[in-house]
Design an enzyme around this catalytic site. Structure first.
Site, PDB file in Angstrom:
ATOM      1  N   HIS A 137       5.285   4.556   3.184  1.00 13.28           N
ATOM      2  CA  HIS A 137       4.602   3.768   2.161  1.00 13.28           C
ATOM      3  C   HIS A 137       5.595   2.829   1.499  1.00 13.28           C
ATOM      4  O   HIS A 137       6.610   3.281   0.965  1.00 13.28           O
ATOM      5  CB  HIS A 137       3.955   4.687   1.117  1.00 13.28           C
ATOM      6  CG  HIS A 137       3.116   3.933   0.129  1.00 13.28           C
ATOM      7  ND1 HIS A 137       3.234   4.088  -1.234  1.00 13.28           N
ATOM      8  CD2 HIS A 137       2.162   2.994   0.309  1.00 13.28           C
ATOM      9  CE1 HIS A 137       2.374   3.282  -1.841  1.00 13.28           C
ATOM     10  NE2 HIS A 137       1.720   2.602  -0.931  1.00 13.28           N
ATOM     11  N   HIS A 138       5.324   1.548   1.584  1.00 16.47           N
ATOM     12  CA  HIS A 138       6.154   0.529   0.945  1.00 16.47           C
ATOM     13  C   HIS A 138       5.307  -0.258  -0.040  1.00 16.47           C
ATOM     14  O   HIS A 138       4.737  -1.286   0.312  1.00 16.47           O
ATOM     15  CB  HIS A 138       6.726  -0.450   1.997  1.00 16.47           C
ATOM     16  CG  HIS A 138       7.642   0.188   2.989  1.00 16.47           C
ATOM     17  ND1 HIS A 138       8.054  -0.455   4.131  1.00 16.47           N
ATOM     18  CD2 HIS A 138       8.244   1.416   2.998  1.00 16.47           C
ATOM     19  CE1 HIS A 138       8.874   0.346   4.809  1.00 16.47           C
ATOM     20  NE2 HIS A 138       8.995   1.482   4.155  1.00 16.47           N
ATOM     21  N   GLU A 139       5.166   0.242  -1.256  1.00 19.40           N
ATOM     22  CA  GLU A 139       4.484  -0.541  -2.297  1.00 19.40           C
ATOM     23  C   GLU A 139       5.498  -1.542  -2.839  1.00 19.40           C
ATOM     24  O   GLU A 139       6.577  -1.143  -3.288  1.00 19.40           O
ATOM     25  CB  GLU A 139       3.967   0.383  -3.406  1.00 19.40           C
ATOM     26  CG  GLU A 139       3.378  -0.349  -4.605  1.00 19.40           C
ATOM     27  CD  GLU A 139       2.246  -1.295  -4.235  1.00 19.40           C
ATOM     28  OE1 GLU A 139       1.207  -0.815  -3.767  1.00 19.40           O
ATOM     29  OE2 GLU A 139       2.409  -2.530  -4.390  1.00 19.40           O
ATOM     30  N   HIS A 179      -2.039  -3.090   2.364  1.00 20.43           N
ATOM     31  CA  HIS A 179      -3.079  -3.123   1.322  1.00 20.43           C
ATOM     32  C   HIS A 179      -2.797  -4.342   0.443  1.00 20.43           C
ATOM     33  O   HIS A 179      -1.665  -4.834   0.409  1.00 20.43           O
ATOM     34  CB  HIS A 179      -3.075  -1.834   0.520  1.00 20.43           C
ATOM     35  CG  HIS A 179      -3.813  -0.734   1.232  1.00 20.43           C
ATOM     36  ND1 HIS A 179      -4.744   0.059   0.618  1.00 20.43           N
ATOM     37  CD2 HIS A 179      -3.774  -0.348   2.526  1.00 20.43           C
ATOM     38  CE1 HIS A 179      -5.239   0.921   1.500  1.00 20.43           C
ATOM     39  NE2 HIS A 179      -4.660   0.700   2.670  1.00 20.43           N
ATOM     40  N   GLU A 180      -3.842  -4.811  -0.252  1.00 23.06           N
ATOM     41  CA  GLU A 180      -3.765  -6.116  -0.933  1.00 23.06           C
ATOM     42  C   GLU A 180      -3.140  -7.116   0.056  1.00 23.06           C
ATOM     43  O   GLU A 180      -2.142  -7.777  -0.246  1.00 23.06           O
ATOM     44  CB  GLU A 180      -2.945  -6.066  -2.231  1.00 23.06           C
ATOM     45  CG  GLU A 180      -3.391  -5.014  -3.211  1.00 23.06           C
ATOM     46  CD  GLU A 180      -2.909  -3.621  -2.829  1.00 23.06           C
ATOM     47  OE1 GLU A 180      -1.765  -3.489  -2.378  1.00 23.06           O
ATOM     48  OE2 GLU A 180      -3.696  -2.663  -2.948  1.00 23.06           O
ATOM     49  N   GLU A 228      -6.363  -3.331   4.127  1.00 21.39           N
ATOM     50  CA  GLU A 228      -7.408  -3.129   3.123  1.00 21.39           C
ATOM     51  C   GLU A 228      -8.171  -4.451   3.017  1.00 21.39           C
ATOM     52  O   GLU A 228      -8.905  -4.821   3.918  1.00 21.39           O
ATOM     53  CB  GLU A 228      -6.763  -2.694   1.808  1.00 21.39           C
ATOM     54  CG  GLU A 228      -7.741  -2.195   0.783  1.00 21.39           C
ATOM     55  CD  GLU A 228      -7.035  -1.897  -0.540  1.00 21.39           C
ATOM     56  OE1 GLU A 228      -7.343  -0.875  -1.143  1.00 21.39           O
ATOM     57  OE2 GLU A 228      -6.190  -2.703  -0.982  1.00 21.39           O
ATOM     58  N   GLU A 245     -10.991   3.869  -3.225  1.00 21.85           N
ATOM     59  CA  GLU A 245     -10.310   4.087  -4.507  1.00 21.85           C
ATOM     60  C   GLU A 245     -11.146   3.602  -5.698  1.00 21.85           C
ATOM     61  O   GLU A 245     -11.065   4.172  -6.780  1.00 21.85           O
ATOM     62  CB  GLU A 245      -8.943   3.405  -4.506  1.00 21.85           C
ATOM     63  CG  GLU A 245      -9.022   1.909  -4.293  1.00 21.85           C
ATOM     64  CD  GLU A 245      -7.662   1.281  -3.963  1.00 21.85           C
ATOM     65  OE1 GLU A 245      -6.740   2.017  -3.590  1.00 21.85           O
ATOM     66  OE2 GLU A 245      -7.542   0.059  -4.088  1.00 21.85           O
TER      67      GLU A 245
END
Ligand code: NOJ
Ligand code: CA
Length: 678
Positions: free
Chosen positions: A380-382, A460-461, A479, A485
């Site tokens: 996961h790379h936010e 995502h985004e 996404e 969510e």
């Protein structure tokens, strides 16, 4: 008024009125269903119009560019060359909704040159399929246009008939994550693509784009009536797109089909307009189902940040790996594994490390424990939209992933629209949009760097999906609309018709990491999700993604072993896909054949009303019998009053049978057809 003055006024009117257009070229689709006419009007403006079986669909719509440092490329053109060709090719997807895809079109490429001194040239290539048209601009290298500073692409789409439109607003702060508006076509504002219409005569039209590479994403704005124009995503640098010639734009895509099911099937056209696989052997891209340390954060019972609620701890991750292995899942997403979540993580994104785990998460031990049990960690790379910061660490982060057997990474770009922080050529940080040219480049950079390390990417985004998975099959999902969510947070929750809208809009672009399967049917603070139990299962079939999450907490699966069985059984990779019944926003019944097996799965979702369907099972192999494992809404099920009522039953069926089922308000149905013998 004297006769003379009247005549003079009339003459003026003739000069001012738009000059009539002459058709200069035409092309029809292989079966003759669609026809495109390309015209030049008296001002030398290039136009196109499209008809379907002689019925006008797109009226004369003009093409061109507005440039920041040169006269617009719009008028005064003459046709100087044209070339035609036909293609009928079938290619194979390494993974997908269909194993084989037929690419069948007639193409016409027209080169126009300005009659003025500049004599700039552009070629417009039109590909006419039986269920849609794709066209793009090709700007050759030329002395009077060595660099195109594009302020706007002057592409028009004039929808002839009135009708209904399903559209999500563009350029709003929450990026792609808006509920769909349903309005008359002449009530649309500025729409994201894919954007879908049903005309008065029943035609289904969707506008989108294919192969968005090094260019800015296109939205469409209504001018008046059914006239739309392209509106590119802005850039901090001034022009929305800057490219040196030669280059070509993404394809502008107009799907035109007689009904909802054929519109859905036409999404193959977007793949066809993309380049073939550039990565070679991609057997390392593995479709899969995964679980996550994730839903708890959205429920606010766990946290990304360190502290008593920290979700991604070594102990909990091992427990999750045990749960995954026991139930046949091969991935574990662990959000909050890395340093940087402690303060206001979405404020700057400057604190994230993509290589350093929190002290209570022994990433090496966890990944080794998982690999022993056949469960890969999903990275996961936010980034919080800080791509400048992320790009500095990207190589090292992906190296670590490769080393630890992390073969899929979910990236994230949480920030308001226009809040992407990118480093410009001047070395400074500039704020950009999620779908601007900078992000088109960034995403492909991440995807190709990941491919070098055999890592798949799930943003995502994200930037919208334009079929680039054909060229880069490690771009497995994304996404790009409101996912599950929203049903945790409730701002508001996804309404019952949301997925029936998505299937005919967002999903035309490609896979979505929606993260279904919340069998507790509750979000944060025990608030209800607006769905029945059966619908949560149906989502695995109707919302395509080669990676599907079982999003709920393990204890909620343990408490619902009956419905959970479907989530364990459902496939994620397909040989064939068909929509058996579908009405935009109301109903979709989709069947898919499991890749490499004779088994099929059916998923059906409705909206807030009770819906019924009765479909032939003729898709099944006629030589076999099948055990249909049916998960349907109970007779009294209703998402408001009785969402948990589900009937799980078995029946033996053959290809000559039909299946009639009721979908409760807010409900759905899921069926597994297991081949049991001849
Ligand atoms: C938004 C994503 O959609 C969600 O899945 C993720 O948990 C958060 N960002 C944090 O990265
Ligand atoms: Ca509806």
């Amino acid at each position: 008024m004297s006769l003379l003055r009247l005549l003079a006024a009339f003459a003026l009117l003739i000069i001012a009125a738009p000059a009539a257009a002459d058709t200069v070229a035409s092309a029809s689709s292989p079966a003759g269903t669609l026809k495109i006419d390309i015209s030049l009007n008296g001002e030398g403006r290039i136009g196109y119009s499209i008809s379907r079986i002689r019925q006008p669909v797109i009226g004369e719509s003009h093409l061109g560019f507005l440039l920041s440092d040169a006269p617009q490329l719009l008028r005064n053109f003459q046709l100087v060359a044209q070339q035609k060709r036909s293609v009928d090719d079938t290619w194979e997807q390494p993974w997908g909704e269909w194993r084989k895809v037929r690419d069948h079109y007639n193409e016409i490429a027209l080169t126009f040159e300005e009659k003025s001194k500049l004599k700039r040239r552009m070629t417009i290539v039109f590909r006419v399929f039986d269920d849609g048209v794709g066209f793009r601009y090709e700007l050759p290298a030329q002395p009077s246009l060595s660099r195109a500073n594009i302020v706007e692409e002057l592409t028009q789409f004039d929808i002839v008939e009135p009708g209904t439109a399903w559209w999500a607003p563009a350029f709003e702060s929450n990026r792609e994550e808006y509920l769909y508006n349903r309005t008359p076509i002449d009530g649309v504002g500025i729409a994201q693509t894919p954007f879908t219409m049903r005309t008065a005569s029943g035609l289904h039209i969707a506008i989108h784009e294919a192969a968005l590479v090094d260019y800015s994403g296109m939205n469409v704005a209504r001018v008046q009536g059914g006239d739309f124009k392209a509106m590119l995503t802005p850039s901090s640098s001034g022009p929305k797109v800057v490219r040196d010639t030669p280059f070509e734009t993404p394809w502008r895509v107009i799907l035109i089909t007689p009904d909802g099911p054929s519109l859905y099937a036409a999404n193959q056209l977007i793949l066809n307009l993309n380049e073939p696989n550039k990565l070679g052997d991609v057997s390392w891209v593995r479709p899969r189902k995964y679980v996550g340390i994730w839903w708890g954060m959205h429920l606010d019972t766990q946290s990304w940040a360190l502290g008593p609620k920290h979700g991604a701890t070594t102990a909990y991750a091992k427990k999750m790996i045990d749960f995954a292995a026991k139930n046949g899942f091969t991935g574990l997403l662990a959000e909050g594994w890395n340093k940087g979540w402690d303060d206001d993580w979405f404020a700057t994104g400057n604190d994230f490390s993509f290589t350093q785990a929190y002290p209570d998460f022994d990433i090496r031990a966890v990944s080794a424990y998982g690999l022993k049990k056949g469960v890969h960690l999903i990275g996961h790379h936010e980034t919080s939209g800080n791509i400048a910061h992320y790009e500095e660490q990207l190589g090292a982060a992906l190296d670590l992933d490769r080393e630890l057997g992390i073969d899929t990474v979910k990236t994230g770009y949480v920030s308001d629209a226009g809040g992407i922080q990118a480093r410009g050529d001047d070395g400074k940080i500039h704020f950009e949009w999620h779908e601007g040219q900078v992000m088109a480049r960034h995403h492909l950079h991440v995807v190709t760097e990941a491919a070098k390390r055999h890592v798949a990417i799930n943003p995502h985004e994200p930037i919208k999906d334009t079929g680039l998975r054909r060229t880069y099959p490690n771009w497995v999902s994304r996404e790009g609309q409101r996912g599950m969510e929203y049903s945790a947070w409730g701002v508001p929750k996804n309404p019952p018709e949301h997925e029936a809208n998505l299937i005919f809009t967002r999903m035309l672009g490609g896979p979505m990491d929606y993260t279904p399967g919340v069998l507790s049917l509750t979000g944060r603070g025990n608030t209800p999700i607006l769905s029945t139990l059966a619908k949560q299962l149906a989502l695995y079939v109707v919302l395509y993604s080669p990676i599907q999450m079982a999003a709920d907490l393990p204890e909620n699966y343990d408490a619902n072993p009956g419905p959970f069985q479907f989530i364990k059984d459902v496939a994620v990779d397909w040989d064939d896909t068909r929509m058996l019944a579908g009405k935009v926003g109301d109903l979709a019944v989709i069947v898919r054949k499991q890749r490499g097996r004779p088994d099929w799965f059916l998923g059906a979702v409705g909206d807030e009303q009770e819906r019924r369907f009765d479909v032939p099972l003729s898709f099944l192999d006629p030589g076999r019998r099948y055990r249909a494992e049916i998960y349907r809404d109970g007779d009294t099920a209703d998402y408001r009053t009785n969402p948990r009522a589900i009937v799980i039953e078995r029946r033996t069926v053959t290809a000559s049978d039909r299946m009639a089922l009721r979908i409760a308000p807010g409900g759905g149905a899921a069926v597994r057809f297991v081949a049991v013998g001849k």
